[in-house]
Enzyme design. Structure first.
Site, PDB file in Angstrom:
ATOM      1  CE  LYS A  11      -3.655  -2.725   2.001  1.00  0.00           C
ATOM      2  NZ  LYS A  11      -4.896  -2.803   2.760  1.00  0.00           N
ATOM      3  CD  GLU A  95      -6.798  -0.238   1.040  1.00  0.00           C
ATOM      4  OE1 GLU A  95      -5.728  -0.031   0.431  1.00  0.00           O
ATOM      5  OE2 GLU A  95      -6.877  -0.997   2.031  1.00  0.00           O
ATOM      6  CD  GLU A 164      -7.300  -7.902  -0.626  1.00  0.00           C
ATOM      7  OE1 GLU A 164      -6.245  -8.318  -0.137  1.00  0.00           O
ATOM      8  OE2 GLU A 164      -7.508  -6.687  -0.865  1.00  0.00           O
ATOM      9  N   GLY A 170      -7.442  -4.795   7.166  1.00  0.00           N
ATOM     10  CA  GLY A 170      -6.839  -3.879   8.131  1.00  0.00           C
ATOM     11  C   GLY A 170      -7.612  -3.776   9.435  1.00  0.00           C
TER      12      GLY A 170
HETATM   13  P1  13P Z   1      -4.467  -6.403   5.640  1.00  0.00           P
HETATM   14  O1  13P Z   1      -3.678  -7.678   5.511  1.00  0.00           O
HETATM   15  O2  13P Z   1      -3.729  -5.299   6.294  1.00  0.00           O
HETATM   16  O3  13P Z   1      -5.830  -6.659   6.228  1.00  0.00           O
HETATM   17  O4  13P Z   1      -4.730  -5.881   4.129  1.00  0.00           O
HETATM   18  C1  13P Z   1      -5.239  -6.748   3.199  1.00  0.00           C
HETATM   19  C2  13P Z   1      -5.171  -6.096   1.865  1.00  0.00           C
HETATM   20  O5  13P Z   1      -5.892  -5.155   1.595  1.00  0.00           O
HETATM   21  C3  13P Z   1      -4.185  -6.604   0.903  1.00  0.00           C
HETATM   22  O6  13P Z   1      -4.407  -6.089  -0.360  1.00  0.00           O
END
Ligand code: 13P
Length: 246
Positions: A11, A95, A164, A170
């Site tokens: 990210k 996102e 996802e 997150g």
């Molecule tokens: P997290 O592992 O921080 O939950 O994020 C997952 C994600 O969005 C991977 O693209």
């Protein structure tokens, strides 16, 4: 048989200094028998590529333009990603769908642009908490993936899909292995109606994957690895997840 794939999605995190430490930690911890990749912010791709020379860790980007080239200020084309050696590009991350209003069709067009240049798109799908609570999980992921199937037609077998659930990203809330598996099975069935390659395609799970839950998730019949956010920023955690996939 499918070989598991673990992809770190950094990210918008990192700096030259912290990336250097993370990548040298991964170099020390590897190699793993699963396939492993990191998708890093654009400015750091080239330096990441250099740092990973001599390892079997691949690298890629977190987004690309749907356009070939031209007056699109701020965008990065898949031809550019191919030019600097990217193996993967994440498209349609929740996102980007949420904060940049990316539609199902735009995501599909980005996947098509990536494939046209030999960069494997990792296409993300997933429902929000409200959608899950309204019983719409299946309908949402099918709608998101169908747009890609219709746009890529016979090339659909070349992509990687990442499920996802938005509510698990997150948040520390992980889909249970059974919850994740049931959505993965739906996705594989949808793919099987479109391509004979469905049984060899890799379907990743993403959303709060950590060293302590990775093995159980990856043991599910239709889960072929993970797309890792927060835990990909710590060499010890990411390498433990890679080991769990191997
Ligand atoms: P997290 O592992 O921080 O939950 O994020 C997952 C994600 O969005 C991977 O693209």
């Amino acid at each position: 048989m499918r070989r598991n794939l673990v992809v770190g999605n950094w990210k918008m995190h990192g700096s030259r200094a912290s990336n250097g430490l993370l990548l040298s930690g991964l170099k020390e911890a590897g190699p793993w028998s699963a396939d492993v990749a990191v998708c890093v912010p654009f400015p750091y791709i080239t330096e990441t590529a250099l740092a990973l020379t001599g390892t079997n860790v691949s690298f890629g980007a977190q987004d690309c333009s749907a356009h070939e080239q031209g007056a699109f200020t701020g965008e990065v084309s898949s031809a550019m990603l191919a030019d600097i050696g990217c193996r993967y590009v994440i498209v349609g991350h929740s996102e980007r769908r949420a904060y940049h209003a990316e539609s199902d069709q735009l995501v599909a067009d980005k996947a098509k642009a990536a494939l046209a240049h030999g960069v494997t798109p990792i296409v993300c799908v997933g429902e929000t908490l409200a959608e899950r609570e309204a019983g719409q999980t299946e309908a949402v992921v099918k709608r998101q993936l169908s747009a890609v199937i219709h746009t890529l037609t016979h090339c659909i077998g070349e992509i990687v899909v990442a499920y996802e659930p938005v509510w698990a990203i997150g948040t520390g809330l992980t889909a249970s292995p059974a919850q994740a598996q049931s959505v993965h099975a739906v996705l594989r069935t949808l793919l099987a109606a479109a391509t004979q390659k469905a049984s060899s395609m890799r379907l990743l799970y993403g959303g709060s994957v950590k060293p302590d839950n990775a093995a159980e998730l990856f043991a599910q019949a239709d889960i072929d690895g993970g797309l890792i956010g927060g835990a990909a920023l710590k060499a010890a955690d990411f390498s433990a997840i890679c080991r769990a996939a191997g």
